[in-house]
Design an enzyme around this catalytic site. Structure first.
Site, PDB file in Angstrom:
ATOM      1  N   THR A 147       0.850  -1.199   0.000  1.00 53.40           N
ATOM      2  CA  THR A 147       0.000   0.000   0.000  1.00 53.40           C
ATOM      3  C   THR A 147       0.883   1.246   0.000  1.00 53.40           C
ATOM      4  O   THR A 147       0.688   2.168  -0.805  1.00 53.40           O
ATOM      5  CB  THR A 147      -0.941  -0.002   1.230  1.00 53.40           C
ATOM      6  OG1 THR A 147      -1.777  -1.157   1.134  1.00 53.40           O
ATOM      7  CG2 THR A 147      -1.788   1.254   1.293  1.00 53.40           C
ATOM      8  N   ASN A 205      -5.253 -10.048  -7.260  1.00 57.30           N
ATOM      9  CA  ASN A 205      -5.490 -10.686  -5.971  1.00 57.30           C
ATOM     10  C   ASN A 205      -6.813 -11.448  -5.910  1.00 57.30           C
ATOM     11  O   ASN A 205      -6.942 -12.428  -5.191  1.00 57.30           O
ATOM     12  CB  ASN A 205      -5.439  -9.657  -4.832  1.00 57.30           C
ATOM     13  CG  ASN A 205      -6.104  -8.357  -5.183  1.00 57.30           C
ATOM     14  OD1 ASN A 205      -5.881  -7.802  -6.253  1.00 57.30           O
ATOM     15  ND2 ASN A 205      -6.944  -7.855  -4.307  1.00 57.30           N
ATOM     16  N   GLN A 259       1.106  -9.970  -5.428  1.00 56.59           N
ATOM     17  CA  GLN A 259       0.646 -11.359  -5.434  1.00 56.59           C
ATOM     18  C   GLN A 259       1.611 -12.311  -6.141  1.00 56.59           C
ATOM     19  O   GLN A 259       1.436 -13.529  -6.071  1.00 56.59           O
ATOM     20  CB  GLN A 259      -0.744 -11.459  -6.093  1.00 56.59           C
ATOM     21  CG  GLN A 259      -1.843 -10.760  -5.307  1.00 56.59           C
ATOM     22  CD  GLN A 259      -2.181 -11.454  -3.987  1.00 56.59           C
ATOM     23  OE1 GLN A 259      -1.836 -12.610  -3.755  1.00 56.59           O
ATOM     24  NE2 GLN A 259      -2.857 -10.736  -3.107  1.00 56.59           N
ATOM     25  N   SER A 315       4.947  -6.949  -0.813  1.00 58.53           N
ATOM     26  CA  SER A 315       4.598  -7.055   0.615  1.00 58.53           C
ATOM     27  C   SER A 315       5.015  -8.428   1.124  1.00 58.53           C
ATOM     28  O   SER A 315       4.652  -9.448   0.527  1.00 58.53           O
ATOM     29  CB  SER A 315       3.072  -6.962   0.782  1.00 58.53           C
ATOM     30  OG  SER A 315       2.687  -5.705   1.249  1.00 58.53           O
ATOM     31  N   HIS A 350       4.064 -10.299   3.642  1.00 58.84           N
ATOM     32  CA  HIS A 350       3.101 -11.271   4.198  1.00 58.84           C
ATOM     33  C   HIS A 350       2.373 -12.087   3.132  1.00 58.84           C
ATOM     34  O   HIS A 350       1.634 -13.016   3.458  1.00 58.84           O
ATOM     35  CB  HIS A 350       2.089 -10.579   5.114  1.00 58.84           C
ATOM     36  CG  HIS A 350       1.130  -9.655   4.441  1.00 58.84           C
ATOM     37  ND1 HIS A 350      -0.207  -9.938   4.308  1.00 58.84           N
ATOM     38  CD2 HIS A 350       1.299  -8.442   3.868  1.00 58.84           C
ATOM     39  CE1 HIS A 350      -0.818  -8.940   3.709  1.00 58.84           C
ATOM     40  NE2 HIS A 350       0.072  -8.014   3.422  1.00 58.84           N
ATOM     41  N   THR A 367      12.075   5.298  11.517  1.00 56.47           N
ATOM     42  CA  THR A 367      12.985   4.262  12.022  1.00 56.47           C
ATOM     43  C   THR A 367      12.743   2.940  11.289  1.00 56.47           C
ATOM     44  O   THR A 367      11.601   2.494  11.160  1.00 56.47           O
ATOM     45  CB  THR A 367      12.763   4.047  13.538  1.00 56.47           C
ATOM     46  OG1 THR A 367      13.008   5.289  14.183  1.00 56.47           O
ATOM     47  CG2 THR A 367      13.685   2.972  14.091  1.00 56.47           C
ATOM     48  N   CYS A 377      -9.410  -5.833   1.946  1.00 52.04           N
ATOM     49  CA  CYS A 377      -9.378  -4.382   2.135  1.00 52.04           C
ATOM     50  C   CYS A 377     -10.745  -3.761   1.891  1.00 52.04           C
ATOM     51  O   CYS A 377     -11.019  -2.653   2.301  1.00 52.04           O
ATOM     52  CB  CYS A 377      -8.380  -3.730   1.187  1.00 52.04           C
ATOM     53  SG  CYS A 377      -6.898  -4.675   1.010  1.00 52.04           S
TER      54      CYS A 377
HETATM   55  N1  PMP Z   1      -1.676  -4.815  -4.081  1.00 54.43           N
HETATM   56  C1  PMP Z   1      -2.258  -6.019  -4.168  1.00 54.43           C
HETATM   57  C2  PMP Z   1      -2.408  -6.651  -5.517  1.00 54.43           C
HETATM   58  C3  PMP Z   1      -2.691  -6.678  -3.019  1.00 54.43           C
HETATM   59  O1  PMP Z   1      -3.266  -7.881  -3.121  1.00 54.43           O
HETATM   60  C4  PMP Z   1      -2.515  -6.050  -1.768  1.00 54.43           C
HETATM   61  C5  PMP Z   1      -2.991  -6.712  -0.495  1.00 54.43           C
HETATM   62  N2  PMP Z   1      -4.266  -7.288  -0.571  1.00 54.43           N
HETATM   63  C6  PMP Z   1      -1.886  -4.791  -1.723  1.00 54.43           C
HETATM   64  C7  PMP Z   1      -1.490  -4.214  -2.906  1.00 54.43           C
HETATM   65  C8  PMP Z   1      -1.659  -4.082  -0.438  1.00 54.43           C
HETATM   66  O2  PMP Z   1      -0.740  -4.782   0.366  1.00 54.43           O
HETATM   67  P1  PMP Z   1      -0.583  -4.415   1.895  1.00 54.43           P
HETATM   68  O3  PMP Z   1      -1.961  -4.501   2.491  1.00 54.43           O
HETATM   69  O4  PMP Z   1       0.351  -5.454   2.423  1.00 54.43           O
HETATM   70  O5  PMP Z   1      -0.043  -3.046   1.973  1.00 54.43           O
END
Ligand code: PMP
Length: 383
Positions: free
Chosen positions: A72, A152, A180, A200, A202, A242, A329
């Site tokens: 994001t 996603n 993704q 990202s 995670h 930081t 989201c």
């Molecule tokens: N871009 C895509 C294609 C995503 O699937 C996601 C998370 N669903 C994001 C951006 C945002 O990632 P994050 O919530 O880890 O900032």
């Protein structure tokens, strides 16, 4: 709670990532930007090692890796950070797509209010956008093209390779949201031509709250991106604040593991997909898979089951499967998936669509039995 099938929302952290992070949190609590003691130096070493691990996964230089809190933020910086350059060069046209994550779409739209021209491309029913559309829209004042790699919600892989090859010859910046696909489509990303890329941790077994923006140099120069927040010189001033050493270490290890395991993980995901598709084929329900499967990630199925409301299915099958009907989201609003709407699918198909996504940790026997139970529940919900 049954089996977790929402890896596209967030994947479980790998134990090896977690133990590396615990070690850092316990023993390396210095600030990586402290210059006056060994605690700071130690933290800096960990950060720079992680930067190398990210760079190695993507085959970029470590000076091209900038840590952020996740995609994001990376997406916001990649778009909003270009404003000064846009003003100077009088380039205020952005091309993106209707199926981007909101952190791209809403960020681009925020610039529209400031006089930018935004073109939002729609995919066809296959879930893919067409390269020709971009070629047609490109003009003298085009600043940026921002296209995701894999979607996603549908798992559909966009033609970013062709777009990158075409844009290489143009004076236009190319941003790829690879959230993704990072750690999964490893070779594709290594060979891709782009200026900026978001990831990202995670989504590929790293911790939540950490990611990176990759800025590729051209003739030794970084893309003209400036910070969008103020208050520090960390990450070369591009992302002040930081540096979270433990999270960064976790991202680094996730990248190293992805580099070692991505082929094995891909094969495992392919087998899982076969199991899901077999269960669907055998269940006797009428269904349709959304998006052209020729271009789909091995870890995702987006399926509409005829006559079964997705909301009802998700609630009734909670004890067997943790699934979703799209982006976490947007899950506070019960509006239909904007991705499937953009693909032109009809209302019934959209309201009956669910997304199943899995990964390296998915047990295949458990998958088979729980998907079977899920589909049995679906049978009871047909109206
Ligand atoms: N871009 C895509 C294609 C995503 O699937 C996601 C998370 N669903 C994001 C951006 C945002 O990632 P994050 O919530 O880890 O900032």
């Amino acid at each position: 709670m049954g089996i977790y099938l929402d890896y596209n929302a967030s994947a479980p952290i790998d134990e090896r990532v977690l133990s590396a992070m615990m070690e850092v949190y316990r023993n390396s609590y210095g600030n990586a930007d402290s210059r006056t003691h060994g605690f700071g130096e130690n933290a800096r070493k960990i950060v720079e090692n992680a930067r190398m691990q990210v760079a190695s996964l993507l085959s970029v230089d470590k000076s091209e890796v900038f840590f952020t809190s996740g995609s994001t933020e990376s997406n916001n910086i990649a778009i909003l950070g270009l404003q000064e350059f846009a003003e100077k060069s009088n380039k205020k046209h952005i091309i993106t797509t209707a199926i981007e994550h909101k952190s791209v779409l809403e960020t681009a739209k925020s610039l529209e209010k400031q006089g930018y021209r935004i073109d939002i491309l729609k995919p066809d029913e296959s879930g893919r956008i067409c390269v020709e559309q971009i070629k047609e829209l490109l003009s003298e004042d085009t600043l940026l093209v921002s296209i995701m790699h894999a979607n996603n919600e549908t798992g559909i892989i966009q033609p970013v390779k062709e777009i990158g090859e075409f844009l290489k010859e143009q004076k236009v910046l190319f941003h790829v949201d690879a959230t993704q696909s990072c750690g999964k489509l490893v070779e594709e990303l290594r060979e891709l031509s782009y200026d900026m890329l978001s990831l990202s941790a995670h989504k590929f077994y790293g911790p939540q709250g950490i990611g990176a923006l990759i800025l590729r140099k051209k003739r030794y120069k970084l893309p003209p991106v400036k910070a969008i927040t103020y208050g520090g010189q960390q990450e070369s001033g591009i992302r002040p604040g930081t540096i979270p050493v433990g999270l960064v270490a976790g991202l680094g290890v996730a990248c190293e593991l992805a580099e070692a395991d991505y082929k094995k993980n891909m094969e495992h995901c392919r087998e899982c997909k076969t199991i899901v598709l077999e269960q669907l084929a055998q269940c006797g329900l009428e269904y349709i898979i959304n998006g052209n499967q020729e271009f789909c990630m091995e870890n995702t199925v987006n399926v509409s089951i005829k006559g079964v409301e997705a909301e009802a299915l998700m609630l009734s099958s909670k004890q067997y499967c943790g699934i979703s009907n799209g982006s976490a989201c947007n899950s506070k609003s019960y509006s239909p998936s904007y991705v499937l709407v953009a693909m032109g699918l009809d209302e019934n198909r959209i309201s009956s669509s669910v997304r199943l996504s899995w990964g390296a940790g998915t047990d295949q026997d458990e998958l088979k039995s729980n998907v079977k139970k899920l589909l049995n529940v679906a049978k009871g919900l047909v109206f």
